[in-house]
Design a protein around this motif. Structure first.
Motif, PDB file in Angstrom:
ATOM      1  N   LEU A   1      -7.299  -3.295  -4.255  1.00 21.18           N
ATOM      2  CA  LEU A   1      -7.624  -3.158  -5.672  1.00 21.18           C
ATOM      3  C   LEU A   1      -7.120  -1.795  -6.108  1.00 21.18           C
ATOM      4  CD1 LEU A   1      -9.516  -5.613  -5.732  1.00 21.18           C
ATOM      5  CD2 LEU A   1     -11.248  -4.171  -6.772  1.00 21.18           C
TER       6      LEU A   1
ATOM      7  N   GLU B   1     -10.071  11.557   2.518  1.00 22.34           N
ATOM      8  CA  GLU B   1      -8.795  10.831   2.454  1.00 22.34           C
ATOM      9  C   GLU B   1      -8.872   9.531   3.260  1.00 22.34           C
ATOM     10  OE1 GLU B   1      -5.220   9.245   2.183  1.00 22.34           O
ATOM     11  OE2 GLU B   1      -5.900   9.722   4.201  1.00 22.34           O
ATOM     12  N   SER B   2      -8.489   8.416   2.663  1.00 20.93           N
ATOM     13  CA  SER B   2      -8.552   7.155   3.406  1.00 20.93           C
ATOM     14  C   SER B   2      -7.330   6.275   3.185  1.00 20.93           C
ATOM     15  CB  SER B   2      -9.815   6.378   3.023  1.00 20.93           C
ATOM     16  OG  SER B   2      -9.796   6.095   1.633  1.00 20.93           O
ATOM     17  N   ARG B   3      -6.513   6.596   2.175  1.00 26.33           N
ATOM     18  CA  ARG B   3      -5.399   5.690   1.871  1.00 26.33           C
ATOM     19  C   ARG B   3      -4.305   5.785   2.928  1.00 26.33           C
ATOM     20  NH1 ARG B   3      -4.762   5.721  -4.686  1.00 26.33           N
ATOM     21  NH2 ARG B   3      -3.220   4.120  -4.228  1.00 26.33           N
ATOM     22  N   LEU B   4      -4.053   6.985   3.443  1.00 30.83           N
ATOM     23  CA  LEU B   4      -3.030   7.144   4.477  1.00 30.83           C
ATOM     24  C   LEU B   4      -3.607   7.015   5.870  1.00 30.83           C
ATOM     25  CD1 LEU B   4      -0.858  10.070   3.076  1.00 30.83           C
ATOM     26  CD2 LEU B   4      -0.338   7.625   3.118  1.00 30.83           C
TER      27      LEU B   4
ATOM     28  N   THR C   1      -5.402  -6.507   1.189  1.00 30.40           N
ATOM     29  CA  THR C   1      -5.719  -6.871  -0.183  1.00 30.40           C
ATOM     30  C   THR C   1      -6.227  -5.595  -0.823  1.00 30.40           C
ATOM     31  OG1 THR C   1      -6.316  -9.098   0.495  1.00 30.40           O
ATOM     32  CG2 THR C   1      -7.160  -8.332  -1.634  1.00 30.40           C
TER      33      THR C   1
ATOM     34  N   ARG D   1       0.837  -1.209   0.000  1.00 20.95           N
ATOM     35  CA  ARG D   1       0.000   0.000   0.000  1.00 20.95           C
ATOM     36  C   ARG D   1       0.867   1.251   0.000  1.00 20.95           C
ATOM     37  NH1 ARG D   1      -4.392  -0.130   4.531  1.00 20.95           N
ATOM     38  NH2 ARG D   1      -4.785   1.911   3.627  1.00 20.95           N
TER      39      ARG D   1
ATOM     40  N   SER E   1     -11.168   4.576  -1.618  1.00 22.50           N
ATOM     41  CA  SER E   1     -10.543   5.901  -1.642  1.00 22.50           C
ATOM     42  C   SER E   1     -11.577   6.859  -2.216  1.00 22.50           C
ATOM     43  CB  SER E   1      -9.283   5.890  -2.499  1.00 22.50           C
ATOM     44  OG  SER E   1      -9.605   5.699  -3.861  1.00 22.50           O
ATOM     45  N   GLY E   2     -11.408   8.135  -1.910  1.00 22.87           N
ATOM     46  CA  GLY E   2     -12.401   9.096  -2.388  1.00 22.87           C
ATOM     47  C   GLY E   2     -12.103  10.479  -1.871  1.00 22.87           C
TER      48      GLY E   2
ATOM     49  N   GLU F   1      -9.836  12.950  -5.080  1.00 16.29           N
ATOM     50  CA  GLU F   1      -8.871  12.302  -4.192  1.00 16.29           C
ATOM     51  C   GLU F   1      -7.601  13.126  -3.971  1.00 16.29           C
ATOM     52  OE1 GLU F   1     -10.432   7.882  -5.487  1.00 16.29           O
ATOM     53  OE2 GLU F   1      -8.525   8.601  -6.245  1.00 16.29           O
TER      54      GLU F   1
ATOM     55  N   GLY G   1      -6.599   2.833 -10.590  1.00 17.62           N
ATOM     56  CA  GLY G   1      -6.057   3.892 -11.435  1.00 17.62           C
ATOM     57  C   GLY G   1      -5.336   4.936 -10.623  1.00 17.62           C
ATOM     58  N   PRO G   2      -4.889   6.012 -11.266  1.00 18.70           N
ATOM     59  CA  PRO G   2      -4.227   7.095 -10.539  1.00 18.70           C
ATOM     60  C   PRO G   2      -5.263   7.868  -9.708  1.00 18.70           C
ATOM     61  CG  PRO G   2      -4.510   7.689 -12.840  1.00 18.70           C
ATOM     62  CD  PRO G   2      -4.989   6.274 -12.706  1.00 18.70           C
TER      63      PRO G   2
ATOM     64  N   LEU H   1     -17.924   0.207  -9.224  1.00 17.95           N
ATOM     65  CA  LEU H   1     -16.703  -0.455  -9.675  1.00 17.95           C
ATOM     66  C   LEU H   1     -16.641  -0.591 -11.194  1.00 17.95           C
ATOM     67  CD1 LEU H   1     -16.479  -3.094  -6.826  1.00 17.95           C
ATOM     68  CD2 LEU H   1     -14.910  -1.200  -7.240  1.00 17.95           C
TER      69      LEU H   1
ATOM     70  N   SER I   1     -14.700   3.890 -11.039  1.00 13.31           N
ATOM     71  CA  SER I   1     -14.236   3.315  -9.778  1.00 13.31           C
ATOM     72  C   SER I   1     -13.271   4.240  -9.036  1.00 13.31           C
ATOM     73  CB  SER I   1     -13.561   1.974 -10.059  1.00 13.31           C
ATOM     74  OG  SER I   1     -12.618   2.125 -11.083  1.00 13.31           O
ATOM     75  N   PRO I   2     -13.246   4.133  -7.712  1.00 14.19           N
ATOM     76  CA  PRO I   2     -12.260   4.897  -6.938  1.00 14.19           C
ATOM     77  C   PRO I   2     -10.859   4.375  -7.269  1.00 14.19           C
ATOM     78  CG  PRO I   2     -13.311   3.270  -5.545  1.00 14.19           C
ATOM     79  CD  PRO I   2     -14.036   3.228  -6.865  1.00 14.19           C
ATOM     80  N   ALA I   3      -9.846   5.200  -7.060  1.00 10.35           N
ATOM     81  CA  ALA I   3      -8.478   4.799  -7.413  1.00 10.35           C
ATOM     82  C   ALA I   3      -8.053   3.546  -6.659  1.00 10.35           C
ATOM     83  CB  ALA I   3      -7.514   5.940  -7.115  1.00 10.35           C
ATOM     84  N   SER I   4      -8.543   3.409  -5.432  1.00  9.33           N
ATOM     85  CA  SER I   4      -8.105   2.273  -4.628  1.00  9.33           C
ATOM     86  C   SER I   4      -9.253   1.740  -3.779  1.00  9.33           C
ATOM     87  CB  SER I   4      -6.935   2.708  -3.735  1.00  9.33           C
ATOM     88  OG  SER I   4      -6.572   1.663  -2.876  1.00  9.33           O
ATOM     89  N   LEU I   5      -9.290   0.440  -3.654  1.00  9.58           N
ATOM     90  CA  LEU I   5     -10.294  -0.217  -2.820  1.00  9.58           C
ATOM     91  C   LEU I   5      -9.509  -1.114  -1.872  1.00  9.58           C
ATOM     92  CD1 LEU I   5     -13.259  -0.800  -2.400  1.00  9.58           C
ATOM     93  CD2 LEU I   5     -13.202  -2.418  -4.260  1.00  9.58           C
ATOM     94  N   MET I   6      -9.603  -0.792  -0.571  1.00 12.37           N
ATOM     95  CA  MET I   6      -8.741  -1.478   0.394  1.00 12.37           C
ATOM     96  C   MET I   6      -9.525  -2.483   1.231  1.00 12.37           C
ATOM     97  SD  MET I   6      -7.042   2.128   1.385  1.00 12.37           S
ATOM     98  CE  MET I   6      -8.310   3.036   0.504  1.00 12.37           C
ATOM     99  N   PHE I   7      -9.029  -3.700   1.288  1.00  6.50           N
ATOM    100  CA  PHE I   7      -9.588  -4.733   2.163  1.00  6.50           C
ATOM    101  C   PHE I   7      -8.576  -4.918   3.289  1.00  6.50           C
ATOM    102  CE2 PHE I   7     -13.127  -6.253  -0.392  1.00  6.50           C
ATOM    103  CZ  PHE I   7     -12.801  -5.779  -1.650  1.00  6.50           C
TER     104      PHE I   7
END
Lengths: 460, 163
Positions: free
Chosen positions: A266, B81-84, A264, A214, B77-78, A278, A269-270, B116, B121-127
C-alpha cells in the motif's frame, strides 16, 4: 479483417505447458474455497458498485490521497499522461527511470515518449526486462515472456549484456538482478501502475512477486530529489480497504495460484519528512488517473462490465484461441479475451476493432473470470460495432443481410431452402467451403427440410 | 500450539519461507548483519556488523502484524527504517510474537484503522508473503530476484505451550 498466424509447433508446446501449469495451480488454490462462486459474485459486486458511483469514489480518493501528500492529476489522453511524466523527469534532471510492470504505461506508449526526450525507461519486471532487451511487446498480461524457452532467454542475455551463455533460470535471474540492482541504487524516478486505488484511505495498491515494484517506489538513491509516478486508469478505484482484501484473494489465485502475491504494497504517500520520521521513500508521489476512452466504455452498457477487470490473465490462460495463436498475434497491447474487448473499445482502428472476431465465443473466459465479466458477450456485441463501423468485408455484410431477410420471412426461407437443395450438390458445397474443405467434406444438405418432414411424419 | 500460529507457519512454509526457533536465531546472523532499530531487535543490536541494509547479507527486523490465512508478514514504514531493510538483503529474518497474528487481511485493516486514516497513514504498508520470486522463465520458480532469497520468521514465544 486481420488474419492471425498460428504459432509454430515448438513455441505452441512451450506456451501450452506454461499456460496449463498456471491453470492447474489456479485450480488447486481455488479448491480451498467451497464458496468460490459466491466470492466471485462479491468481487463482481465490489467492482461494478465502484463503477456505478465512479465519480464519487474518484473524488473521495483524490481528497484522501491529497491529505496523504499525493498529487493526483486527471489526464484525458495518452499524450497528456506522457507529457506529464516527461516534465517531471526534466524538472528533477534524470535521464533514466526505473519502471515496475504496468499495462497502462504500455497502453500510452510511455517508454517511446520518454525515449524521444532522451530519457531511458528501464523495465524491471524480469519478464518485461528481457522483452525490452529483445525489443518485443509483452506476450501475456502477467507473463510477458511466457513464449520464450530458457535457451532463447539465455541467448538474449548473452547477446545484450555480454555475459557467458547459460540456460539455467536461476543463473539468468541472478544476471538480470545484478544488472538491475545497480540501476535501482541510483534511480531517482520510479514509474509504476496501480492495481487498485482506495477511495477510503487514498492508498495505491501495488502487487509484484519479484520486489521490483517496491524498489521502483522506494527509490533507495542517497542523493537528489526522488519521485514516484503511478499511472493508472480511472476504473481502478475501489471504495474501501476491506474490498481490496477480498479482491487480492481472487487476483493472486486466478493469475498464478498463489494465496497472495509475494509483495503487496500500500503506497499512501511520499516519505514523511518531519524530523524523526521516515528516512526512506520518495520525496514526491504523483498519481495520474487516465481516461483514454474509459468513460466511453462506461457509457456503453455492454462494455461497462469490462472495466471491472483486475488484470489476472486467467482468461488468456484458459482461452483455446490464445493457446493456438499466442499473445503477439493480437498485435495489441491488451491481448487475450479481455484484452480484445479493451483494445476494440479503446482504439478505433481496423486492427483493434476486429479483434473480437479472434474468439470462438466458447465462454471459457467468462467462466474463469474472478470478477465474472461476461467477456464473450461483450465480444459478440463488439462484432456488431465493428460491422456497424464498416470494418467487416462487404460480402460478409451482404450474406448476413440476406440471412436476416430470409429468417424473418418464412415463405422466402422455405423457397430459398428448396432452391438451395437443388442447386448445392456436395461438390459445389466443398468448392465454396475452401480452404476448410481441403481436408474434409461438408455434409450434404438434407433431401427434405424439417418443415416437410414435420408435415409428413408429425402425429396428427 | 495456537491454531493461528500453526496455520501461519504452515502457509509461510508453502511460500518458500521458513520458521526458526528463537534459540537458533544466533546461528542465522552470519556475514554482514544489519539489525533494525525496532524495539523487538534490541537484544541483538550488538550483533550488527553493517549499518546499511543495501550492503547487508542478513537483515534482522521486527514487524507490525502477521496474517495466518496467507502466511504474510505485515510491516509499516515509519521512524524505524523498514522499506529497505525488509527488501535488499539476501536473507531477511523477522521477529514477531503470537499476539500480532490476525486471521486475515481484513482483520489487519480493522485493527489498524486508526493508523490508516488519510493524513495519518505511514507512507508505505508492506505485505510480505514469502521470499522474492519469479516464474517468468519457463514457469520455473526462482527465489531471490530483487528481494530476499530467504525469509525466516522467528516467534518470540516457544510454540510448544497449549494455545
Amino acid at each position: 479483417m486481420m488474419h492471425t498466424p498460428v504459432l509454430e509447433e515448438q513455441r505452441r508446446a512451450t506456451l501450452a505447458r506454461a499456460l496449463n501449469l498456471a491453470l492447474d495451480k489456479r485450480r488447486q488454490s481455488v479448491a480451498e474455497f467451497p464458496d468460490w462462486e459466491a466470492m466471485r459474485q462479491r468481487a463482481h459486486d465490489i467492482r461494478a458498485g465502484a463503477l456505478d458511483r465512479l465519480d464519487e469514489y474518484l473524488n473521495q480518493f483524490e481528497r484522501a490521497a491529497a491529505a496523504n501528500g499525493i498529487r493526483v492529476v486527471r489526464v484525458a489522453t495518452a499524450e497528456e499522461a506522457c507529457l506529464y511524466v516527461v516534465a517531471i523527469a526534466k524538472r528533477i534532471g534524470v535521464t533514466t527511470a526505473v519502471k515496475s510492470k504496468s499495462m497502462v504505461t504500455e497502453e500510452i506508449h510511455l517508454n517511446r515518449a520518454l525515449e524521444t526526450e532522451g530519457i531511458r525507461a528501464m523495465e524491471t519486471d524480469l519478464g518485461e526486462y528481457i522483452a525490452q532487451l529483445c525489443g518485443q511487446p509483452p506476450f501475456h498480461l502477467t507473463a510477458p515472456i511466457v513464449h520464450l524457452s530458457r535457451d532463447e532467454v539465455g541467448r538474449i542475455l548473452a547477446d545484450k549484456l555480454g555475459v557467458p551463455f547459460t540456460n539455467d533460470p536461476t543463473q539468468l535471474t541472478l544476471i538480470a538482478r545484478d544488472a538491475m540492482r545497480r540501476e535501482f541504487l541510483t534511480a531517482r524516478l520510479g514509474i509504476s501502475g496501480a492495481n487498485f486505488c482506495v477511495a477510503e484511505t487514498g492508498s495505491l495498491v501495488l502487487v509484484t512477486n519479484e520486489g521490483n515494484g517496491r524498489m521502483c517506489t522506494t527509490l533507495p538513491a542517497k542523493e537528489g530529489p526522488r519521485v514516484h509516478v503511478a499511472i493508472t486508469g480511472i476504473e481502478k478505484v475501489v471504495p474501501a480497504l476491506k474490498d481490496v482484501a477480498h479482491l487480492l484473494r481472487l487476483l493472486a489465485r486466478s493469475g498464478s495460484g498463489m494465496r497472495l502475491t509475494a509483495y503487496t504494497t500500500l503506497i499512501n504517500g511520499p516519505r514523511k519528512r518531519a524530523a524523526g520520521e521516515e528516512t526512506t521513500g520518495p520525496d514526491e508521489v504523483h498519481v495520474l488517473l487516465l481516461d483514454n476512452g474509459r468513460r466511453a466504455m462506461l457509457r456503453d452498457p455492454h462494455l461497462r462490465e469490462a472495466l471491472c477487470c483486475i488484470r489476472c490473465g486467467a482468461c488468456s490462460n484458459t482461452c483455446p484461441v490464445y493457446h493456438r495463436i499466442g499473445g503477439h498475434a493480437y498485435q495489441s497491447v491488451y491481448n487475450g479475451p479481455i484484452g480484445s474487448v479493451w483494445s476494440a473499445a479503446l482504439w478505433d482502428t481496423e486492427q483493434a476493432a476486429t479483434l473480437p472476431f479472434v474468439s470462438s465465443l466458447c465462454g471459457a473466459c467468462a467462466d474463469i473470470c474472478p470478477v465474472k465479466i461476461d467477456i464473450h458477450h461483450a465480444l459478440l456485441w463488439q462484432r456488431k460495432l465493428a460491422a456497424d463501423r464498416g470494418y467487416t468485408p462487404r460480402w460478409q455484410r451482404l450474406v448476413w443481410w440476406a440471412w436476416r431477410v430470409a429468417m424473418s420471412h418464412p415463405a422466402l426461407y422455405g423457397f430459398g431452402s428448396i432452391v438451395a437443395r437443388r442447386l448445392f450438390s456436395p461438390a459445389i458445397l466443398n468448392r465454396l467451403g475452401k480452404p476448410w474443405t481441403e481436408t474434409r467434406d461438408l455434409p450434404p444438405l438434407a433431401r427434405k427440410s424439417f418443415h416437410e418432414m414435420w408435415k409428413e411424419e408429425a402425429p396428427k | 500450539m495456537n491454531p493461528l500460529r500453526q496455520q501461519f507457519e504452515q502457509r509461510l512454509a508453502q511460500t518458500g519461507g521458513t520458521v526458526a526457533a528463537l534459540a537458533d536465531l544466533d546461528s542465522l546472523l552470519t556475514g554482514r548483519v544489519f539489525v533494525s532499530a525496532h524495539p523487538v531487535c534490541r537484544s541483538w543490536a550488538a550483533r550488527a556488523t553493517c549499518q546499511d541494509p543495501r550492503e547487508a547479507d542478513v537483515a534482522l527486523t521486527g514487524c507490525d502484524a502477521m496474517i495466518a490465512e496467507t502466511g504474510t508478514v505485515v510491516v509499516f514504514s515509519g521512524p524505524v527504517e523498514s522499506r529497505l531493510s525488509t527488501l535488499t538483503a539476501p536473507t531477511h529474518v523477522v521477529l514477531g510474537s503470537e499476539a500480532q497474528l490476525s486471521p486475515d487481511m481484513e482483520t489487519v485493516f480493522e485493527r489498524f484503522a486508526d493508523r490508516l486514516r488519510p493524513g495519518a497513514s505511514p507512507a508505505s504498508l508492506m505485505f510480505i508473503t514469502g521470499p522474492s520470486r519469479t516464474t517468468d522463465i519457463e514457469k520455473t520458480l526462482v527465489l531471490g530476484v530483487h528481494g530476499p532469497k530467504k525469509l525466516v520468521f522467528v516467534f518470540m514465544e516457544d510454540g510448544s505451550g497449549a494455545g
